[in-house]
Design an enzyme around this catalytic site. Structure first.
Site, PDB file in Angstrom:
ATOM      1  N   CYS A 127       3.138   1.610   3.037  1.00 27.22           N
ATOM      2  CA  CYS A 127       4.386   0.834   3.021  1.00 27.22           C
ATOM      3  C   CYS A 127       5.464   1.629   2.285  1.00 27.22           C
ATOM      4  O   CYS A 127       6.600   1.720   2.739  1.00 27.22           O
ATOM      5  CB  CYS A 127       4.202  -0.499   2.303  1.00 27.22           C
ATOM      6  SG  CYS A 127       2.874  -1.500   2.940  1.00 27.22           S
ATOM      7  N   ASP A 174       0.774 -29.979  -5.753  1.00 31.20           N
ATOM      8  CA  ASP A 174       1.253 -28.809  -5.018  1.00 31.20           C
ATOM      9  C   ASP A 174       2.598 -29.031  -4.346  1.00 31.20           C
ATOM     10  O   ASP A 174       3.348 -28.106  -4.156  1.00 31.20           O
ATOM     11  CB  ASP A 174       0.227 -28.405  -3.957  1.00 31.20           C
ATOM     12  CG  ASP A 174       0.193 -29.382  -2.815  1.00 31.20           C
ATOM     13  OD1 ASP A 174       0.219 -30.593  -3.094  1.00 31.20           O
ATOM     14  OD2 ASP A 174       0.161 -28.948  -1.657  1.00 31.20           O
ATOM     15  N   ASP A 211      -2.815 -34.933  -7.479  1.00 29.78           N
ATOM     16  CA  ASP A 211      -2.186 -35.287  -6.214  1.00 29.78           C
ATOM     17  C   ASP A 211      -3.306 -35.192  -5.171  1.00 29.78           C
ATOM     18  O   ASP A 211      -4.340 -34.599  -5.431  1.00 29.78           O
ATOM     19  CB  ASP A 211      -1.065 -34.273  -5.939  1.00 29.78           C
ATOM     20  CG  ASP A 211      -0.578 -34.358  -4.513  1.00 29.78           C
ATOM     21  OD1 ASP A 211      -0.252 -35.472  -4.087  1.00 29.78           O
ATOM     22  OD2 ASP A 211      -0.528 -33.317  -3.837  1.00 29.78           O
ATOM     23  N   CYS A 260       0.838  -1.201   0.000  1.00 29.76           N
ATOM     24  CA  CYS A 260       0.000   0.000   0.000  1.00 29.76           C
ATOM     25  C   CYS A 260       0.868   1.244   0.000  1.00 29.76           C
ATOM     26  O   CYS A 260       2.089   1.167   0.101  1.00 29.76           O
ATOM     27  CB  CYS A 260      -0.923   0.015   1.207  1.00 29.76           C
ATOM     28  SG  CYS A 260      -0.019   0.234   2.746  1.00 29.76           S
ATOM     29  N   ASP A 320       5.582 -33.468  -5.961  1.00 33.68           N
ATOM     30  CA  ASP A 320       4.874 -33.430  -7.243  1.00 33.68           C
ATOM     31  C   ASP A 320       5.666 -32.681  -8.305  1.00 33.68           C
ATOM     32  O   ASP A 320       5.354 -32.776  -9.484  1.00 33.68           O
ATOM     33  CB  ASP A 320       3.524 -32.715  -7.087  1.00 33.68           C
ATOM     34  CG  ASP A 320       2.644 -33.388  -6.070  1.00 33.68           C
ATOM     35  OD1 ASP A 320       2.601 -34.632  -6.081  1.00 33.68           O
ATOM     36  OD2 ASP A 320       2.027 -32.680  -5.266  1.00 33.68           O
TER      37      ASP A 320
END
Lengths: 47, 753
Positions: free
Chosen positions: B35, B624, B438, B32, B628
């Site tokens: 920041c 994930d 998976d 933002c 995998d």
């Protein structure tokens, strides 16, 4: 014909100014951080 | 993951102009205006700093300072003190710089070509509408004045690539383009000098402009894919705490760690090495490596691997494999191996170019010799006609056919919370005929959820939540999450002690309470009372009867519908997991997947996918975990949820946000529609050529015909690609949640846990 000699260069010049402005913006990094530019307007103490 | 502070940022600083030092840091949490302001003002407050700038798009901070007055680590510490975590940016950013420079070159070439095309077209329109001789000559000269420098500048990307191809003795699409543009300009200049009637300056420049639009879109897609990859890479830079002989702990870069060293790993951190536990006990989350959803209790003498997560206890680990020899490194090597085989895929546009370029040259040459023969050696007429053929056949529409569709498709996918890494992946996704899933973290959410009992004892849950607050174990987090969700305040528990690998004990209103495994609570031999796909945790308050909580790794809410929908599309679905066979079988039964295989190792998964590839199947792998990643990389196309491990996201072609699997269907729909549109665009371009080329060969392609034909075909192709956007209806109905809605539940559950 005289009109053309005057108007065509003027038209080209105006176009060229726009082009130059775009190229300047590109070279000087105005398009580097588009998300940041949108956010920075909210900061009032920018220097 | 606490990683900053372990890296020496001084190594990353480079000398800049004027004796200054420059440093680039990635701060992923910039999100933002606040920041930006905080980081920049903090850095600028330092007297040595000459410039500090946050780039929000790339989440990076660039700063330069006077070299002799401060060190890089000082600034890193200042940013961290604001509560941001810092990732070092890998030194090998040169490819990224190259990408940026090329993007800029294409954009300025496009601007110049656009400017020239617009102005020359104005002049040309007056010539076509019958400007008298002197005016026509003036306008031709003006056009030449604009066109020649513009072509010399904007044509460079094409000339370079054509020259490179010529040197390698091959033909590419840029060859006919360069030839057409240069010849058209040369011939038009000759005509202008001669006071002739027809010039092709407008066509030449417009051709460059349309092609540059296509090139720029294509480049943007690739550059985005590159930067996504390099961001993930920079996240893996790590270091470890090495225990010195005196007992002190020293931050050491991971590359300097050798076999035999002892490394300390605190709770809730990633294990940075492969090794054997010297002292301490804990629970290790191995889900990323094996797909196994329950954390494993580990004790002295157990082997742990890099990439797993230490949850509860402190461990001293003796390193058994040095950097680059770990299990993780071997998985990454397998991934890279698989990537190289995938690089052999030839994109549709390249196939088209291979057929197109020789054909264009052939037809132009035939036209030249044909006219030379027919007109008894009038080489000027023959050359003019041949150049007209080159201009007419030039692949304006073809150059736009693929990039425009892919850019529109990327936009549609993005609005549905799907990030596409490169355009070729979209083409491959449209071809898939088998889907391999998976289990843990893909079909399921990968985090255990408390199965609510029919009657919930609120006091029991409050006590359990009070104990669970003190633990990082996923089951403890699930209990506190449920308590928070039901607005049950956690009971205050005193003297809580966690025994890693077993459970917690403490005292509630002077009654001893215990939360953990059945053995921990009852000291009876381990005997699980839960069904095989569930986990249990027991609570014992004083001497009362043990209360049992049951957990399940919950399926994603739409998993069943998505699997059924894929099967309806005649895509056979398989489930391959590293988890326990009965847990996998239970999930497969629930979802109606007949073909389920478990427990399979990383290598077995990858070779299963490769085997399917070799038997001619085109596999979409959805996974994930780290285990995998090689399978994702070897599959024809691959997708990963955004919750996946770094390796999983790096390996996958597409990454989708949120807790639902529907994005898989959306992506498949969009890919198929995009492919259809690309094919339509190719036929449009072909149809245009079928009409225009005979005209040009016969010598009827006046500059006016060329200009109209070229721009109308390009506009037609672009408009056709935009239909993908209008047509987003069915996919929209399927999802009925945008990316924002899809992300929200995910985020809230995380923060509650």
């Amino acid at each position: 014909m005289t009109n053309l000699l005057l108007l065509v260069p003027i038209a080209l010049l105006l176009g060229a100014i726009g082009l130059a402005a775009f190229i300047w913006a590109l070279r000087s990094g105005q398009f580097e951080d588009l998300d940041g530019a949108a956010m920075r307007i909210l900061n009032d103490d920018e220097d | 993951m606490p990683q900053s502070g372990e890296v020496d940022f001084a190594d990353l600083a480079r000398p800049g102009p004027g004796g200054a030092m420059q440093l680039e840091l990635m701060v992923p949490e910039i999100h933002c205006a606040g920041c930006i302001a905080r980081i920049e003002s903090t850095l600028r407050a330092h007297p040595a700093v000459t410039a500090a700038r946050v780039n929000m798009s790339s989440k990076r901070v660039t700063l330069s300072w006077l070299a002799d007055q401060a060190t890089a680590n000082e600034f890193a510490a200042r940013i961290e003190a604001l509560g941001f975590s810092i990732q070092p940016v890998e030194a090998g950013g040169s490819s990224e710089d190259h990408d940026k420079a090329r993007g800029r070159e294409l954009l300025s070439a496009m601007a110049i070509a656009g400017f020239a095309a617009g102005n020359i077209m104005l002049l040309s329109v007056s010539v076509w509408s019958g400007a008298p001789d002197a005016t026509r000559a003036l306008f031709h000269w003006l056009s030449a004045l604009i066109a020649i420098p513009a072509v010399a500048y904007a044509g460079r990307p094409f000339f370079r690539s054509a020259w490179a191809a010529l040197k390698a003795r091959s033909l590419n699409m840029d060859m006919p383009i360069s030839l057409a543009v240069v010849l058209a300009c040369g011939m038009s200049f000759y005509e202008t000098a001669r006071g002739g009637q027809h010039t092709y300056f407008d066509a030449a420049v417009m051709l460059l402009f349309f092609l540059l639009v296509g090139r720029y879109l294509d480049h943007q897609m690739r550059a985005r894919a590159h930067s996504a990859l390099s961001q993930l890479k920079s996240l893996t830079a790590k270091s470890a705490l090495v225990v010195q002989p005196g007992g002190t702990r020293l931050n050491t870069p991971i590359a300097d760690i050798t076999t035999g060293m002892t490394v300390f790993v605190g709770p809730d951190t990633q294990v940075p090495v492969d090794g054997v536990i010297l002292s301490g006990s804990s629970d290790i989350d191995v889900s990323a490596m094996t797909g196994e959803s329950i954390p494993q209790p580990v004790f002295e003498g157990a082997t742990v691997h890099e990439g797993t997560i230490n949850l509860t206890g402190e461990l001293d680990i003796q390193v058994s494999a040095s950097y680059g020899d770990t299990l993780l490194a071997s998985i990454v090597a397998m991934m890279e191996q698989a990537e190289t085989t995938k690089a052999r895929y030839v994109r549709l546009a390249d196939i088209a170019a291979r057929i197109y370029a020789p054909m264009v040259h052939g037809i132009a040459a035939l036209t030249f010799f044909g006219w030379l023969w027919a007109s008894n050696g009038d080489w000027h007429l023959a050359l003019v006609t041949a150049i007209a053929v080159l201009i007419i056949t030039c692949p304006c529409a073809l150059g736009l056919a693929v990039p425009v569709v892919q850019t529109v498709a990327t936009g549609v996918l993005f609005r549905n919370g799907i990030l596409l890494k490169d355009g070729a992946a979209l083409e491959r996704l449209a071809q898939v005929d088998t889907v391999v899933f998976d289990k843990t973290g893909t079909l399921t959410l990968g985090r255990p959820q408390l199965v609510p009992p029919a009657v919930m004892d609120i006091d029991q849950l409050a006590i359990a939540a009070g104990l669970a607050l003190h633990s990082n174990h996923p089951l403890s987090r699930a209990i506190t999450a449920l308590a928070a969700q039901r607005n049950i305040p956690a009971a205050p528990i005193d003297e809580v002690v966690e025994q890693p690998g077993a459970g917690l004990h403490g005292s509630y209103r002077n009654t001893p309470v215990r939360l953990g495994s059945r053995t921990w609570c009852t000291s009876e031999p381990a005997k699980c009372h839960a069904p095989p796909h569930q986990l249990e945790i027991c609570l014992k308050v004083g001497n009362a009867k043990v209360h049992t909580f049951r957990f399940e790794d919950e399926l994603r809410s739409d998993a069943k519908d998505v699997v059924a929908d894929l099967q309806r599309r005649n895509l056979p679905v398989a489930l391959v997991s590293g988890d326990r066979p009965h847990a996998v079988a239970h999930v497969a039964r629930t979802l109606g997947i007949a073909n389920h295989l478990a427990p399979w190792s990383t290598e077995a998964k990858a070779s299963y996918v490769t085997g399917l590839n070799n038997s001619g199947r085109k596999v979409l792998m959805v996974g994930d975990g780290l285990n995998d990643a090689p399978a994702l990389a070897s599959a024809h196309a691959s997708m990963a949820p955004s919750s996946a491990t770094d390796a999983g996201r790096t390996a996958a072609d597409l990454v989708f946000l949120g807790d639902r699997l529907t994005p898989i269907l959306i992506a498949h729909d969009v890919a198929k529609r995009a492919r259809r549109l690309v094919m339509q665009n190719f036929s449009l371009a072909l149809g245009y050529n079928l009409i225009a080329v005979p005209l040009a060969v016969c010598g009827y392609a006046s500059p006016l015909v060329a200009a109209v034909a070229m721009s109308s075909s390009s506009l037609l192709v672009t408009a056709n690609a935009l239909r993908l956007r209008l047509h987003a209806g069915p996919a929209g109905k399927l999802s009925n949640t945008g990316p924002a809605a899809a992300v929200a539940p995910h985020d809230t559950s995380r923060s509650a846990a």
